[in-house]
Design a protein around this motif. Structure first.
Motif, mmCIF file in Angstrom:
data_model
loop_
_atom_site.group_PDB
_atom_site.id
_atom_site.type_symbol
_atom_site.label_atom_id
_atom_site.label_comp_id
_atom_site.label_asym_id
_atom_site.label_seq_id
_atom_site.Cartn_x
_atom_site.Cartn_y
_atom_site.Cartn_z
ATOM 1 N N TYR A 1 1.126 -1.221 -0.038
ATOM 2 C CA TYR A 1 0.135 0.038 0.051
ATOM 3 C C TYR A 1 0.913 1.124 0.073
ATOM 4 O O TYR A 1 0.542 2.241 -0.736
ATOM 5 N N VAL A 2 1.645 1.343 0.801
ATOM 6 C CA VAL A 2 2.910 2.566 0.846
ATOM 7 C C VAL A 2 3.615 2.624 -0.498
ATOM 8 O O VAL A 2 3.686 3.624 -1.025
ATOM 9 N N ALA A 3 3.878 1.586 -0.990
ATOM 10 C CA ALA A 3 4.536 1.387 -2.378
ATOM 11 C C ALA A 3 3.869 2.069 -3.536
ATOM 12 O O ALA A 3 4.242 2.477 -4.587
ATOM 13 N N SER A 4 2.381 1.939 -3.354
ATOM 14 C CA SER A 4 1.514 2.502 -4.053
ATOM 15 C C SER A 4 1.033 3.778 -4.452
ATOM 16 O O SER A 4 0.339 4.267 -5.171
ATOM 17 N N GLY B 1 -10.419 -5.282 8.253
ATOM 18 C CA GLY B 1 -10.999 -4.364 7.310
ATOM 19 C C GLY B 1 -9.860 -3.369 6.719
ATOM 20 O O GLY B 1 -9.731 -2.935 5.383
ATOM 21 N N ILE B 2 -8.986 -2.911 7.305
ATOM 22 C CA ILE B 2 -7.733 -2.042 6.770
ATOM 23 C C ILE B 2 -6.781 -3.064 5.779
ATOM 24 O O ILE B 2 -6.733 -2.413 4.726
ATOM 25 N N VAL B 3 -6.480 -4.140 6.034
ATOM 26 C CA VAL B 3 -5.846 -4.905 5.098
ATOM 27 C C VAL B 3 -6.674 -5.222 3.882
ATOM 28 O O VAL B 3 -6.091 -5.145 2.776
ATOM 29 N N SER B 4 -8.056 -5.433 3.992
ATOM 30 C CA SER B 4 -8.877 -5.741 3.065
ATOM 31 C C SER B 4 -8.862 -4.314 2.257
ATOM 32 O O SER B 4 -8.797 -4.584 0.922
ATOM 33 N N LEU C 1 -4.790 -3.522 -5.728
ATOM 34 C CA LEU C 1 -5.286 -4.122 -7.042
ATOM 35 C C LEU C 1 -5.814 -3.227 -7.894
ATOM 36 O O LEU C 1 -5.364 -3.382 -9.068
ATOM 37 N N ILE C 2 -6.356 -2.108 -7.515
ATOM 38 C CA ILE C 2 -6.949 -1.141 -8.439
ATOM 39 C C ILE C 2 -5.819 -0.574 -9.078
ATOM 40 O O ILE C 2 -5.621 -0.119 -10.500
ATOM 41 N N CYS C 3 -4.690 0.006 -8.343
ATOM 42 C CA CYS C 3 -3.550 0.477 -8.858
ATOM 43 C C CYS C 3 -2.686 -0.212 -9.516
ATOM 44 O O CYS C 3 -2.252 0.488 -10.701
#
Length: 167
Positions: free
Chosen positions: A103-106, A150-153, A160-162
């Motif tokens: 997530y950070v890398a995105s 929920g946060i991990v999801s 995925l979207i990125c």
């Protein structure tokens, strides 16, 4: 604009910095909280060992001399609670750490990312407290579990979207 070759965020009003470096405050937030969670997981091993020694509940024959007990035992409720809490960490902290790194890398919004990392890690710390240290009745443990879940999801869907355009 996102420059793929340099892995840098480029905008006229923002400084340039690689996403996975100490110059990125989101990555530093991730490093801090992930280090704290890893240390907590290491402590779970020590807490389980302490519980085994305290209750003289040893699972291996070679350990019996330490407690001067005659037989291997697997049925102490306190030891098993620690083991379940530790296993729960392995099942949930590791996905949180891996997905949060992705997530950070995105390149997410910094405030959102830092909040999600802080809340998710804090929920995991709270989970250990209400599960292993000071057992509280449900829904305390379930709430702390589902916050991180929920946060991990959310992070997984965001990544995925990125990333879908690169498949």
């Amino acid at each position: 604009v996102y420059n793929e070759t340099m892995n840098m965020s480029v905008a006229s009003d923002q400084p340039q910095f690689p996403l996975l470096s100490k110059s990125n405050p989101v990555f530093c937030c991730y490093l801090f909280w992930s280090s704290l969670l890893i240390l907590k997981m290491l402590c779970m091993s020590l807490l389980t060992a302490r519980q085994r020694i305290k209750t003289k509940t040893f699972a291996n024959p070679e350990d019996l001399r330490m407690g001067r007990t005659p037989e291997v035992r697997f049925n102490d409720a306190n030891v098993e609670r620690m083991r379940r809490a530790h296993r729960n960490d392995l099942e949930n902290v590791l996905p949180f750490l891996l997905m949060s790194l992705g997530y950070v890398a995105s390149g997410p919004h910094p405030l959102t990312a830092k909040l999600l990392i802080r809340i998710g890690a804090s929920a995991r710390l709270l989970h250990t407290i209400v599960y292993a240290c000071i057992p509280l009745p449900q829904p305390a443990r379930a709430l702390s579990f589902f916050i991180t879940f929920g946060i991990v999801s959310f992070e997984a869907i965001y990544v995925l979207i990125c990333a879908i355009k690169y498949i």
